[in-house]
Design a protein around this motif. Sequence first.
Motif, PDB file in Angstrom:
ATOM      1  N   LEU A  14       4.786  10.849   0.725  1.00 61.01           N
ATOM      2  CA  LEU A  14       5.811  11.812   1.128  1.00 61.01           C
ATOM      3  C   LEU A  14       5.890  11.963   2.643  1.00 61.01           C
ATOM      4  CD1 LEU A  14       5.585  14.649  -1.513  1.00 61.01           C
ATOM      5  CD2 LEU A  14       7.393  12.972  -1.179  1.00 61.01           C
ATOM      6  N   ILE A  15       4.715  12.016   3.322  1.00 61.11           N
ATOM      7  CA  ILE A  15       4.806  12.316   4.752  1.00 61.11           C
ATOM      8  C   ILE A  15       4.919  11.075   5.627  1.00 61.11           C
ATOM      9  CG2 ILE A  15       3.615  14.546   4.565  1.00 61.11           C
ATOM     10  CD1 ILE A  15       1.193  13.179   5.839  1.00 61.11           C
ATOM     11  N   ILE A  16       4.524   9.908   5.109  1.00 60.08           N
ATOM     12  CA  ILE A  16       4.645   8.719   5.967  1.00 60.08           C
ATOM     13  C   ILE A  16       5.651   7.719   5.420  1.00 60.08           C
ATOM     14  CG2 ILE A  16       3.409   6.804   7.075  1.00 60.08           C
ATOM     15  CD1 ILE A  16       0.924   8.511   7.038  1.00 60.08           C
ATOM     16  N   LEU A  17       5.376   7.237   4.209  1.00 53.69           N
ATOM     17  CA  LEU A  17       6.214   6.145   3.713  1.00 53.69           C
ATOM     18  C   LEU A  17       7.663   6.552   3.510  1.00 53.69           C
ATOM     19  CD1 LEU A  17       4.224   3.919   1.257  1.00 53.69           C
ATOM     20  CD2 LEU A  17       5.113   3.407   3.495  1.00 53.69           C
ATOM     21  N   ILE A  22      13.272   5.904   4.676  1.00 50.32           N
ATOM     22  CA  ILE A  22      14.595   6.482   4.963  1.00 50.32           C
ATOM     23  C   ILE A  22      15.073   6.015   6.341  1.00 50.32           C
ATOM     24  CG2 ILE A  22      15.831   8.630   5.445  1.00 50.32           C
ATOM     25  CD1 ILE A  22      14.044   9.945   3.294  1.00 50.32           C
ATOM     26  N   PHE A  23      14.153   6.068   7.335  1.00 47.18           N
ATOM     27  CA  PHE A  23      14.524   5.683   8.696  1.00 47.18           C
ATOM     28  C   PHE A  23      14.985   4.224   8.745  1.00 47.18           C
ATOM     29  CE2 PHE A  23      13.132   3.715  12.714  1.00 47.18           C
ATOM     30  CZ  PHE A  23      13.934   4.419  13.589  1.00 47.18           C
ATOM     31  N   ILE A  24      14.171   3.345   8.105  1.00 45.96           N
ATOM     32  CA  ILE A  24      14.509   1.923   8.170  1.00 45.96           C
ATOM     33  C   ILE A  24      15.816   1.640   7.448  1.00 45.96           C
ATOM     34  CG2 ILE A  24      13.759  -0.373   7.417  1.00 45.96           C
ATOM     35  CD1 ILE A  24      10.941   0.402   8.176  1.00 45.96           C
ATOM     36  N   THR A  25      15.990   2.273   6.284  1.00 45.89           N
ATOM     37  CA  THR A  25      17.241   2.054   5.549  1.00 45.89           C
ATOM     38  C   THR A  25      18.420   2.521   6.396  1.00 45.89           C
ATOM     39  OG1 THR A  25      15.918   2.835   3.715  1.00 45.89           O
ATOM     40  CG2 THR A  25      18.180   2.269   3.222  1.00 45.89           C
ATOM     41  N   TYR A  26      18.230   3.695   7.038  1.00 46.23           N
ATOM     42  CA  TYR A  26      19.318   4.217   7.863  1.00 46.23           C
ATOM     43  C   TYR A  26      19.628   3.257   9.014  1.00 46.23           C
ATOM     44  CZ  TYR A  26      21.732   7.071  11.289  1.00 46.23           C
ATOM     45  OH  TYR A  26      22.636   7.521  12.201  1.00 46.23           O
ATOM     46  N   GLY A 268       8.029  -1.699   9.602  1.00 48.29           N
ATOM     47  CA  GLY A 268       7.847  -1.291   8.210  1.00 48.29           C
ATOM     48  C   GLY A 268       6.572  -1.863   7.619  1.00 48.29           C
ATOM     49  N   ILE A 269       6.376  -3.169   7.843  1.00 49.20           N
ATOM     50  CA  ILE A 269       5.200  -3.832   7.264  1.00 49.20           C
ATOM     51  C   ILE A 269       3.913  -3.225   7.830  1.00 49.20           C
ATOM     52  CG2 ILE A 269       3.934  -6.022   7.178  1.00 49.20           C
ATOM     53  CD1 ILE A 269       6.694  -7.395   7.047  1.00 49.20           C
ATOM     54  N   VAL A 270       3.893  -3.041   9.159  1.00 49.00           N
ATOM     55  CA  VAL A 270       2.690  -2.482   9.791  1.00 49.00           C
ATOM     56  C   VAL A 270       2.389  -1.099   9.204  1.00 49.00           C
ATOM     57  CG1 VAL A 270       1.780  -1.546  11.950  1.00 49.00           C
ATOM     58  CG2 VAL A 270       2.840  -3.795  11.930  1.00 49.00           C
TER      59      VAL A 270
END
Length: 517
Positions: A14-17, A22-26, A268-270
């Motif tokens: 919830l707090i990281i992934l 959401i950020f990457i998709t945006y 994202g991967i990192v």
Amino acid sequence: MNRTVRKIGLILFLIILLPVIIFITYQLSTLNEDEAVIRKIYGDQLESILFSVNQSSEDIVSNWAGDIEEIIQRNDIPESKAMLDSFASSNTAINYIFSVKETEKPEINFYGIKGSDSVRINAVKIIDANKENINKLRTYKRGGYRKIEPVDEADTPGSKTLVFLAQLSKENYLIVGMVIRPIVFVDEYLRPKLQSSAQEKFIINVVNDITGQAVYSTEEMGGLQVQQKKSLWLIPNFSLGILLKGRTIDSLVNERQGENILMLSLVGIVLIIGVIVVFRTIKKEVELAQIKSDFVSNVSHELRTPLALITMFAETLELGRAKSEEKKKEYYTIISQEANRLSRIVNSILNFSRMEAGKRVFNFNPVNLNDVVDKVTGTYDFHLHSKGFEYSVNKDNTLPTVKLDGEAVAEAFINVLDNAVKYSGDKKMIEIKTGTSDQNVYFEVRDFGIGISEENQKKIFDKFFRVQSGLVHETKGTGLGLSLVKHIVDAHKGKIELQSKLGEGTSVRLLFPITKS
Ligand code: ADP
């Protein structure tokens, strides 16, 4: 415990992934918008270059018109005529100039041309065909603005006619036409502007839209297509085209987009790897905490049993309740065995805590593994037989002496042997063996007991780990034995080879490198 781990996993998610996803998709979804913005900016830049070229061609022609109007406004008519003649013939881009005075009978004059009737007729035609345009020019002129308009082509091919009004007196205008040669105009007058606008970055060309031929280009196009096109305001059917040299806008945008996607994926991967690592560490810690609490209860149990036995038999002896010498001897043996067991447990806990603190010191001396095996089996012979075990010892007599901490290796051997006894179940058979393999000396303990599942084989060397089912559950232990073994073997730069099959038995081989000394 699983609930705690699951809860931590959920919190991490919830707090990281989740925010990262959401950020990457945006970001990915706005990449296309960014791309459109970049394209537009490039497009606007190209357009503004073309605009400035058009503006500059209008300036040139406007200057001509200014000069012509000034000449016309002179009072001396023959002088004006001569000046217009010379103006028209000295300007290579101008074919000729004509003027029409709109009186009852239009008064038409030509300058810079050796009089030709056909041209005269065309001039009248042009004025007739463009009445509306000329009215527009009049409106502008009244407003104090001299506008220049290209008019419908009606004259000699290869030339274009631009018309404007020259003011003679209030409300009295002269229609003036400049018949120009577009190719010369572009080549001689527009060229400097085109070249300075193109610089090293762009290629700008001028194309005759009717023939599709480029009449001028700042550089060889080499089969490339222009990216932006604009009509030349003053020369109908001619247009300007521009393209970015080297890479195209599309390739730049695509490259940028590719880089952005790559960067976002890397981030994202990192992050995902980070979260997995954190989650695993926490999970391990939680499990360890659980295992440690099991350990405390295991150890208490381990200590209580021998203590109870020692107390019971010591009291029996003390009260003189053991009748025969034989019985007494049996009780003494039990007491000594249980005391041994106690000291083994306490020793292993002490060794473990020393090992944990990194304080355990090893003393290396030349040792023959066969001697270690002999000594331990000698001590344990009675114990093994009294537990009903059959065992065989198969020693390799050519075994070289190697530098070992004899005591520590004996401790490791006892732990492995002890496990074989504890986890043998009903098949009370043990095979002990020594030998050499790949520059190592080894000893091996094989039992035919309950075996270890593949999954657990990886874990049994972890501290406090105990298999949680079947016989193991009923057998006492601290879960420290094999982690001590591993520590001792590691200190000798040795290896452990484990072969085990559930229900069939286990073989543990400890290998120690043969040192050249
Ligand atoms: P313990 O005090 O529980 O014996 P160890 O570290 O010596 O602790 O062993 C860890 C676990 O590995 C044991 O609890 C047992 O489940 C398993 N194990 C070790 N040796 C054997 C063996 N020879 N056969 C079956 N299981 C074994």
